[in-house]
Design a protein around this motif. Sequence first.
Motif, PDB file in Angstrom:
ATOM      1  N   TYR A  15     -16.701 -14.153  49.909  1.00  0.00           N
ATOM      2  CA  TYR A  15     -15.954 -13.667  51.055  1.00  0.00           C
ATOM      3  C   TYR A  15     -15.194 -14.836  51.687  1.00  0.00           C
ATOM      4  O   TYR A  15     -15.776 -15.634  52.420  1.00  0.00           O
ATOM      5  CB  TYR A  15     -16.896 -13.032  52.080  1.00  0.00           C
ATOM      6  CG  TYR A  15     -17.646 -11.854  51.510  1.00  0.00           C
ATOM      7  CD1 TYR A  15     -17.069 -10.598  51.437  1.00  0.00           C
ATOM      8  CD2 TYR A  15     -18.935 -12.015  50.997  1.00  0.00           C
ATOM      9  CE1 TYR A  15     -17.755  -9.520  50.899  1.00  0.00           C
ATOM     10  CE2 TYR A  15     -19.629 -10.946  50.458  1.00  0.00           C
ATOM     11  CZ  TYR A  15     -19.025  -9.704  50.401  1.00  0.00           C
ATOM     12  OH  TYR A  15     -19.703  -8.647  49.860  1.00  0.00           O
ATOM     13  N   PRO A  16     -13.882 -14.926  51.417  1.00  0.00           N
ATOM     14  CA  PRO A  16     -13.114 -16.032  52.002  1.00  0.00           C
ATOM     15  C   PRO A  16     -12.810 -15.765  53.474  1.00  0.00           C
ATOM     16  O   PRO A  16     -12.662 -14.615  53.894  1.00  0.00           O
ATOM     17  CB  PRO A  16     -11.822 -16.038  51.183  1.00  0.00           C
ATOM     18  CG  PRO A  16     -11.670 -14.635  50.705  1.00  0.00           C
ATOM     19  CD  PRO A  16     -13.083 -14.115  50.514  1.00  0.00           C
ATOM     20  N   TYR A  17     -12.728 -16.833  54.243  1.00  0.00           N
ATOM     21  CA  TYR A  17     -12.340 -16.722  55.642  1.00  0.00           C
ATOM     22  C   TYR A  17     -10.813 -16.593  55.718  1.00  0.00           C
ATOM     23  O   TYR A  17     -10.113 -16.917  54.754  1.00  0.00           O
ATOM     24  CB  TYR A  17     -12.827 -17.933  56.427  1.00  0.00           C
ATOM     25  CG  TYR A  17     -14.339 -18.024  56.517  1.00  0.00           C
ATOM     26  CD1 TYR A  17     -15.122 -16.900  56.752  1.00  0.00           C
ATOM     27  CD2 TYR A  17     -14.980 -19.243  56.369  1.00  0.00           C
ATOM     28  CE1 TYR A  17     -16.502 -16.994  56.821  1.00  0.00           C
ATOM     29  CE2 TYR A  17     -16.356 -19.344  56.452  1.00  0.00           C
ATOM     30  CZ  TYR A  17     -17.116 -18.205  56.678  1.00  0.00           C
ATOM     31  OH  TYR A  17     -18.478 -18.297  56.756  1.00  0.00           O
ATOM     32  N   PRO A  18     -10.275 -16.121  56.842  1.00  0.00           N
ATOM     33  CA  PRO A  18      -8.816 -15.990  56.967  1.00  0.00           C
ATOM     34  C   PRO A  18      -8.114 -17.330  56.716  1.00  0.00           C
ATOM     35  O   PRO A  18      -8.630 -18.398  57.043  1.00  0.00           O
ATOM     36  CB  PRO A  18      -8.616 -15.544  58.420  1.00  0.00           C
ATOM     37  CG  PRO A  18      -9.906 -14.891  58.789  1.00  0.00           C
ATOM     38  CD  PRO A  18     -10.979 -15.632  58.026  1.00  0.00           C
ATOM     39  N   ASN A  19      -6.929 -17.256  56.126  1.00  0.00           N
ATOM     40  CA  ASN A  19      -6.081 -18.406  55.809  1.00  0.00           C
ATOM     41  C   ASN A  19      -6.661 -19.322  54.743  1.00  0.00           C
ATOM     42  O   ASN A  19      -6.259 -20.477  54.624  1.00  0.00           O
ATOM     43  CB  ASN A  19      -5.757 -19.233  57.059  1.00  0.00           C
ATOM     44  CG  ASN A  19      -5.014 -18.423  58.096  1.00  0.00           C
ATOM     45  OD1 ASN A  19      -4.182 -17.605  57.744  1.00  0.00           O
ATOM     46  ND2 ASN A  19      -5.337 -18.626  59.355  1.00  0.00           N
ATOM     47  N   THR A  20      -7.594 -18.825  53.951  1.00  0.00           N
ATOM     48  CA  THR A  20      -8.152 -19.591  52.839  1.00  0.00           C
ATOM     49  C   THR A  20      -7.361 -19.274  51.577  1.00  0.00           C
ATOM     50  O   THR A  20      -7.058 -18.127  51.304  1.00  0.00           O
ATOM     51  CB  THR A  20      -9.635 -19.242  52.618  1.00  0.00           C
ATOM     52  OG1 THR A  20     -10.362 -19.630  53.779  1.00  0.00           O
ATOM     53  CG2 THR A  20     -10.201 -19.952  51.408  1.00  0.00           C
ATOM     54  N   VAL A  21      -7.034 -20.320  50.822  1.00  0.00           N
ATOM     55  CA  VAL A  21      -6.241 -20.161  49.607  1.00  0.00           C
ATOM     56  C   VAL A  21      -7.009 -20.763  48.440  1.00  0.00           C
ATOM     57  O   VAL A  21      -7.593 -21.844  48.564  1.00  0.00           O
ATOM     58  CB  VAL A  21      -4.876 -20.879  49.754  1.00  0.00           C
ATOM     59  CG1 VAL A  21      -4.072 -20.795  48.471  1.00  0.00           C
ATOM     60  CG2 VAL A  21      -4.105 -20.314  50.919  1.00  0.00           C
ATOM     61  N   LEU A  22      -6.997 -20.065  47.301  1.00  0.00           N
ATOM     62  CA  LEU A  22      -7.581 -20.604  46.073  1.00  0.00           C
ATOM     63  C   LEU A  22      -6.453 -21.267  45.291  1.00  0.00           C
ATOM     64  O   LEU A  22      -5.494 -20.612  44.894  1.00  0.00           O
ATOM     65  CB  LEU A  22      -8.214 -19.496  45.231  1.00  0.00           C
ATOM     66  CG  LEU A  22      -8.730 -19.908  43.851  1.00  0.00           C
ATOM     67  CD1 LEU A  22      -9.849 -20.923  43.974  1.00  0.00           C
ATOM     68  CD2 LEU A  22      -9.184 -18.698  43.068  1.00  0.00           C
ATOM     69  N   GLU A  23      -6.539 -22.580  45.090  1.00  0.00           N
ATOM     70  CA  GLU A  23      -5.546 -23.307  44.315  1.00  0.00           C
ATOM     71  C   GLU A  23      -6.067 -23.517  42.901  1.00  0.00           C
ATOM     72  O   GLU A  23      -7.262 -23.673  42.685  1.00  0.00           O
ATOM     73  CB  GLU A  23      -5.254 -24.677  44.939  1.00  0.00           C
ATOM     74  CG  GLU A  23      -4.475 -24.624  46.212  1.00  0.00           C
ATOM     75  CD  GLU A  23      -4.080 -25.999  46.712  1.00  0.00           C
ATOM     76  OE1 GLU A  23      -3.222 -26.057  47.590  1.00  0.00           O
ATOM     77  OE2 GLU A  23      -4.623 -27.020  46.233  1.00  0.00           O
ATOM     78  N   THR A  24      -5.143 -23.534  41.950  1.00  0.00           N
ATOM     79  CA  THR A  24      -5.483 -23.818  40.558  1.00  0.00           C
ATOM     80  C   THR A  24      -4.552 -24.907  40.048  1.00  0.00           C
ATOM     81  O   THR A  24      -3.457 -25.110  40.562  1.00  0.00           O
ATOM     82  CB  THR A  24      -5.328 -22.573  39.669  1.00  0.00           C
ATOM     83  OG1 THR A  24      -3.972 -22.145  39.702  1.00  0.00           O
ATOM     84  CG2 THR A  24      -6.241 -21.458  40.119  1.00  0.00           C
ATOM     85  N   ARG A  25      -5.015 -25.617  39.034  1.00  0.00           N
ATOM     86  CA  ARG A  25      -4.180 -26.603  38.347  1.00  0.00           C
ATOM     87  C   ARG A  25      -4.618 -26.679  36.897  1.00  0.00           C
ATOM     88  O   ARG A  25      -5.758 -26.375  36.550  1.00  0.00           O
ATOM     89  CB  ARG A  25      -4.256 -27.975  39.001  1.00  0.00           C
ATOM     90  CG  ARG A  25      -5.562 -28.703  38.764  1.00  0.00           C
ATOM     91  CD  ARG A  25      -5.545 -30.104  39.340  1.00  0.00           C
ATOM     92  NE  ARG A  25      -6.837 -30.752  39.123  1.00  0.00           N
ATOM     93  CZ  ARG A  25      -7.123 -31.961  39.567  1.00  0.00           C
ATOM     94  NH1 ARG A  25      -6.254 -32.642  40.279  1.00  0.00           N
ATOM     95  NH2 ARG A  25      -8.306 -32.486  39.327  1.00  0.00           N
ATOM     96  N   GLN A  26      -3.696 -27.087  36.059  1.00  0.00           N
ATOM     97  CA  GLN A  26      -4.003 -27.317  34.656  1.00  0.00           C
ATOM     98  C   GLN A  26      -4.344 -28.786  34.505  1.00  0.00           C
ATOM     99  O   GLN A  26      -3.546 -29.655  34.846  1.00  0.00           O
ATOM    100  CB  GLN A  26      -2.806 -26.949  33.774  1.00  0.00           C
ATOM    101  CG  GLN A  26      -2.515 -25.479  33.746  1.00  0.00           C
ATOM    102  CD  GLN A  26      -3.671 -24.678  33.175  1.00  0.00           C
ATOM    103  OE1 GLN A  26      -4.296 -25.086  32.197  1.00  0.00           O
ATOM    104  NE2 GLN A  26      -3.956 -23.542  33.775  1.00  0.00           N
TER     105      GLN A  26
END
Length: 90
Positions: free
Chosen positions: A42-53
Amino acid sequence: MTQYRFVTPDRSGKWYNNVEAAQKAAGKIGAGFRDERSGNFYPYPNTVLETRQHATCAAVVGQKMGKARQAVRGILMLPAPAETLRLAAD
């Protein structure tokens, strides 16, 4: 290899090799929480999941090789000097 981290407006998490590990560590930066019984995140508001290669095999092999072996490998893979090529063509 894809890596993951959670980012809030104020903090950034470390990079992890799988989403589950990033979710478990998200509570440390206030990005959300993982319910251990259900396994849901459950993410909190304004949380972003970033990805990178991230670099895979070549980087891992390079890290495991000693510096001397890397130097020798680099020398062996260099092209021949232009002077040598010119002399061989004559």
